[in-house]
Write a protein that holds these residues in place. Structure first.
Motif, PDB file in Angstrom:
ATOM      1  N   MET A  67       0.285  -1.348  -0.216  1.00 46.12           N
ATOM      2  CA  MET A  67       0.103   0.218   0.187  1.00 46.12           C
ATOM      3  C   MET A  67       0.856   1.626   0.120  1.00 46.12           C
ATOM      4  O   MET A  67       0.598   1.942  -0.769  1.00 46.12           O
ATOM      5  N   ILE A  68       2.040   0.880   1.051  1.00 42.94           N
ATOM      6  CA  ILE A  68       2.746   2.171   0.573  1.00 42.94           C
ATOM      7  C   ILE A  68       3.412   2.295  -0.628  1.00 42.94           C
ATOM      8  O   ILE A  68       2.686   4.201  -1.340  1.00 42.94           O
ATOM      9  N   ASP A  74       0.526   9.130  -5.674  1.00 52.82           N
ATOM     10  CA  ASP A  74      -0.498  10.148  -5.256  1.00 52.82           C
ATOM     11  C   ASP A  74       0.014  10.931  -3.533  1.00 52.82           C
ATOM     12  O   ASP A  74      -0.179   9.901  -2.300  1.00 52.82           O
ATOM     13  N   PRO A  75       0.711  11.264  -3.777  1.00 52.08           N
ATOM     14  CA  PRO A  75       0.975  11.630  -1.993  1.00 52.08           C
ATOM     15  C   PRO A  75      -0.041  12.831  -1.182  1.00 52.08           C
ATOM     16  O   PRO A  75      -0.390  12.684   0.245  1.00 52.08           O
ATOM     17  N   ARG A  80      -6.178  12.573   2.029  1.00 55.77           N
ATOM     18  CA  ARG A  80      -7.714  12.020   2.367  1.00 55.77           C
ATOM     19  C   ARG A  80      -8.327  11.657   3.046  1.00 55.77           C
ATOM     20  O   ARG A  80      -9.720  11.796   3.163  1.00 55.77           O
ATOM     21  N   GLN A  81      -7.797  10.253   2.940  1.00 60.42           N
ATOM     22  CA  GLN A  81      -7.937   8.727   4.011  1.00 60.42           C
ATOM     23  C   GLN A  81      -8.085   9.062   5.352  1.00 60.42           C
ATOM     24  O   GLN A  81      -9.364   9.229   6.228  1.00 60.42           O
TER      25      GLN A  81
END
Length: 312
Positions: A67-68, A74-75, A80-81
């Motif tokens: 996931m990293i 997309d920094p 956002r999450q």
């Protein structure tokens, strides 16, 4: 309960042997607990946790290395999450108080849980399930029926919520669209990425390090993937078990790994150094990376030498 909102933070994981893949996202809101966060969100796919958020850390964090790497381009992804989870945290405060009132509960410990997600068959490419349900104090409270597009209320305390949601056509359409379209699309995307991530291999840079002439020589490998690797010293072709010190496999910030193994040379004559070599082996890669013990390749303050995949 009409204030329930839909979180868009859903991620997934590909189980190597699975045909039906499931993506689930759990929210747990609590009151009356002093040693537990008042809000916790956990993302899981194929029963493996991949993301976590709680009201103490107040940030969404990855639980799998892939996931990293997925979010490197997309920094703002995790920002956002985190914002989504913060919003759900605020909503959960209202929800738990409203639910307590429905059950005429005041003090004590109470928990409201939400689970939302979908199931997808990677062979038929069909969405085979979707779920959106809530529980209160360990018992079912209300759930969405995808077949009828209505909400099921097993307890009378949930009748009011069912009535409100069933008559909210926009919310019903949004929920159906999420479970049948958006959720499966994210699931497919993450399954594909994780699958390719698991199959990839990256070989490391291998260096020989020594702090001082009397210090052990450290063989250090960094930048390899996956973590199914071994690093060891051998003499005359035989692996050494004495006078060596193995380090743990550690994470790098980019999702790759590093490890090291030290060799004590205090009793080894200089003319015998050529008999020693450091060997790196990576699962799935046939060729080893072999670095011979040579004073000229030891990395010191005066210079450095690294061994890449084409050596040895």
């Amino acid at each position: 309960m009409e204030t329930w909102t839909l979180s868009l933070l859903l991620v997934s994981l590909h189980g190597a042997a699975a045909v039906i893949h499931s993506l689930k996202y759990f929210d747990t809101a609590s009151s009356g607990l002093t040693n537990f966060p008042e809000f916790v969100s956990v993302g899981m796919v194929d029963e493996l946790q991949i993301v976590h958020y709680d009201s103490n850390t107040r940030r969404a964090e990855p639980k799998q290395d892939w996931m990293i790497r997925f979010t490197e381009e997309d920094p703002k992804y995790w920002k956002r999450q985190t914002e989504i989870s913060l919003g759900n945290q605020q909503v959960s405060k209202v929800n738990i108080e409203e639910t307590k009132q429905r059950f005429n509960k005041t003090g004590g410990v109470h928990i409201v849980q939400r689970m939302v997600g979908c199931e997808w068959d990677d062979e038929t490419n069909e969405v085979v399930g979707g779920f959106y349900q809530f529980g209160f104090d360990g018992e079912d409270f209300i759930s969405f029926d995808m077949k009828t597009g209505t909400w099921i209320a097993p307890k009378r305390q949930a009748f009011f919520t069912k009535h409100k949601l069933d008559h909210n056509k926009a919310w019903r359409a949004q929920t159906t669209h999420y479970l049948t379209q958006i959720c499966p699309e994210w699931l497919k995307k993450y399954v594909k990425y994780r699958s390719s991530s698991l199959m990839r291999t990256e070989l490391p840079l291998v260096s020989l390090l020594q702090k001082s002439p009397s210090s052990p020589v450290c063989c250090h490998a960094t930048g390899f993937y996956p973590d199914r690797a071994s690093l060891f010293w051998r003499k005359d072709g035989e692996e050494l078990h004495e006078d060596v010190d193995h380090g743990e496999i550690l994470h790098n910030h980019d999702g790759t790994f590093q490890m090291s193994v030290d060799l004590k040379l205090s009793s080894v004559p200089a003319e015998d150094w050529r008999r020693y070599e450091c060997v790196f082996q990576l699962s799935g890669v046939e060729k080893d990376i072999v670095t011979r013990l040579d004073e000229a390749v030891i990395r010191t303050n005066a210079g450095e030498t690294e061994t890449r995949r084409d050596e040895g």
